[in-house]
Design an enzyme around this catalytic site. Structure first.
Site, PDB file in Angstrom:
ATOM      1  N   ASN A 104      13.858  47.962   8.529  1.00  0.00           N
ATOM      2  CA  ASN A 104      13.251  47.901   7.203  1.00  0.00           C
ATOM      3  C   ASN A 104      13.767  46.653   6.487  1.00  0.00           C
ATOM      4  OD1 ASN A 104      12.361  48.305   4.595  1.00  0.00           O
ATOM      5  ND2 ASN A 104      13.648  50.108   4.202  1.00  0.00           N
ATOM      6  N   LYS A 160      12.841  45.475   3.723  1.00  0.00           N
ATOM      7  CA  LYS A 160      12.753  45.604   2.260  1.00  0.00           C
ATOM      8  C   LYS A 160      12.111  44.325   1.681  1.00  0.00           C
ATOM      9  CE  LYS A 160      16.504  48.852   2.494  1.00  0.00           C
ATOM     10  NZ  LYS A 160      17.646  49.518   1.865  1.00  0.00           N
ATOM     11  N   HIS A 188      10.735  56.566   1.044  1.00  0.00           N
ATOM     12  CA  HIS A 188      12.052  55.914   1.060  1.00  0.00           C
ATOM     13  C   HIS A 188      12.745  56.173  -0.285  1.00  0.00           C
ATOM     14  CE1 HIS A 188      15.161  52.869   1.064  1.00  0.00           C
ATOM     15  NE2 HIS A 188      15.051  52.849   2.378  1.00  0.00           N
ATOM     16  N   GLU A 223      14.419  54.403  -2.199  1.00  0.00           N
ATOM     17  CA  GLU A 223      14.214  53.383  -3.234  1.00  0.00           C
ATOM     18  C   GLU A 223      12.867  53.594  -3.925  1.00  0.00           C
ATOM     19  OE1 GLU A 223      15.014  49.940  -0.781  1.00  0.00           O
ATOM     20  OE2 GLU A 223      17.111  50.575  -0.630  1.00  0.00           O
ATOM     21  N   GLU A 253      18.222  59.771   5.550  1.00  0.00           N
ATOM     22  CA  GLU A 253      18.975  58.669   4.949  1.00  0.00           C
ATOM     23  C   GLU A 253      19.719  59.166   3.710  1.00  0.00           C
ATOM     24  OE1 GLU A 253      17.198  54.577   6.006  1.00  0.00           O
ATOM     25  OE2 GLU A 253      16.037  55.369   4.349  1.00  0.00           O
ATOM     26  N   GLY A 287      22.728  50.767   1.920  1.00  0.00           N
ATOM     27  CA  GLY A 287      23.115  49.484   1.342  1.00  0.00           C
ATOM     28  C   GLY A 287      24.512  49.457   0.754  1.00  0.00           C
ATOM     29  N   SER A 339      23.324  52.105   6.161  1.00  0.00           N
ATOM     30  CA  SER A 339      24.391  51.207   6.604  1.00  0.00           C
ATOM     31  C   SER A 339      24.676  51.278   8.105  1.00  0.00           C
ATOM     32  CB  SER A 339      25.677  51.450   5.802  1.00  0.00           C
ATOM     33  OG  SER A 339      25.455  51.191   4.431  1.00  0.00           O
TER      34      SER A 339
HETATM   35  P1  PGA Z   1      20.767  49.848   4.997  1.00  0.00           P
HETATM   36  O1  PGA Z   1      19.296  50.387   4.575  1.00  0.00           O
HETATM   37  O2  PGA Z   1      20.827  49.861   6.491  1.00  0.00           O
HETATM   38  O3  PGA Z   1      20.838  48.470   4.421  1.00  0.00           O
HETATM   39  O4  PGA Z   1      21.747  50.789   4.389  1.00  0.00           O
HETATM   40  C1  PGA Z   1      18.704  51.448   5.264  1.00  0.00           C
HETATM   41  C2  PGA Z   1      17.395  51.822   4.613  1.00  0.00           C
HETATM   42  O5  PGA Z   1      17.317  51.808   3.375  1.00  0.00           O
HETATM   43  O6  PGA Z   1      16.401  52.134   5.307  1.00  0.00           O
END
Ligand code: PGA
Length: 252
Positions: free
Chosen positions: A9, A11, A96, A98, A168, A174, A213
């Site tokens: 992803n 983003k 997701h 976010e 997640e 992140g 992460s």
């Molecule tokens: P990250 O993001 O690996 O940077 O923690 C994962 C995600 O949001 O899908």
């Protein structure tokens, strides 16, 4: 059929140059992945055409980060699932954290997007996960099962046979904080059991990815867990070598 998946992803990161360079390196490196592992990249929308072209004839599949729940019409700035399908997209992220947190996507909206993606002939990657506060209050399983059940109620449990689930934990996205393999396995096992109580055959074949992460250093142990079928990777998917190393970890 691949049993493991590594999904990148991106983003809102990339430029036309960096996207081309990353895809070129991934295509070159992914030839060493076995058929057991499906690699998928989720670039930002403007780069889908470029990615479609560069991934043509390769084993890497194309994904999109979001789709409208509506089929068409006066929805300025939105992109329909059918439009994504036109660009060779096979997987679409829905729900997701976010999107849930920053764009107020409710369980109902997420379920509608899930259905729209399937109606357009693509596979939704349904993201679910608890916040730190919910985990501290011992609500993790309650929260993820409710997020999952909202989709089951709207689309039917059999719909999960044409979907991927990504667990997640919001506190791990992140932040550099990864759930321990044991913490992740506990939730993945509970997700599979929740689905199994409604359709055992669907649960047995369902891919459940871990996200939050994930790095090349943590992937091996995470992917070794019984109910972890790969990873949804943000930060570490922006660099070809680290994402390819995560792909290697999925080979076992
Ligand atoms: P990250 O993001 O690996 O940077 O923690 C994962 C995600 O949001 O899908």
């Amino acid at each position: 059929m691949p049993t493991m998946m590594v999904a990148g992803n991106w983003k809102m990161n990339a430029s036309i140059e960096s996207s081309a360079a990353l895809l070129e390196d991934l295509v070159a490196g992914a030839t060493s992945l076995s058929e057991n592992t499906q690699m998928v990249v989720f670039p930002p929308l403007p780069y889908l055409a470029q990615a479609q072209q560069m991934l043509q004839g390769t084993a890497i599949a194309l994904g999109a980060q979001n789709a409208s729940e509506h089929a068409k019409g006066a929805f300025t700035g939105e992109t329909s699932a059918a439009m994504l399908h036109d660009f060779g997209v096979r997987y679409v992220l829905v729900g997701h954290s976010e999107r849930r947190a920053l764009y107020a996507e409710t369980d109902a909206v997420v379920a509608a997007k899930f259905k729209a993606v399937q109606a357009a002939g693509m596979i939704p990657v349904l993201c679910i996960g608890e916040t730190l506060q919910q985990r501290q209050q011992n609500e993790t399983l309650l929260v993820v099962n409710a997020q999952l059940q909202a989709v089951i109620d709207a689309a039917g449990v059999e719909s999960l046979g044409q979907a991927v689930v990504a667990y997640e934990p919001v506190w791990a996205i992140g932040t550099g904080l990864t759930a321990s393999p044991e913490q992740a396995q506990e939730v993945h096992g509970a997700i599979r059991a929740h689905v199994a109580s409604q359709a055992a055959n669907v649960a047995a074949n369902m891919q459940i990815l871990y996200g939050g992460s994930v790095t090349a250093a943590t992937a091996n142990e995470l992917f070794a867990q019984t109910d972890i079928d790969g990873g949804l990777v943000g930060g570490a998917s922006l660099e070809a070598q680290s994402f390819l190393a995560i792909g290697q970890a999925a080979q076992g």
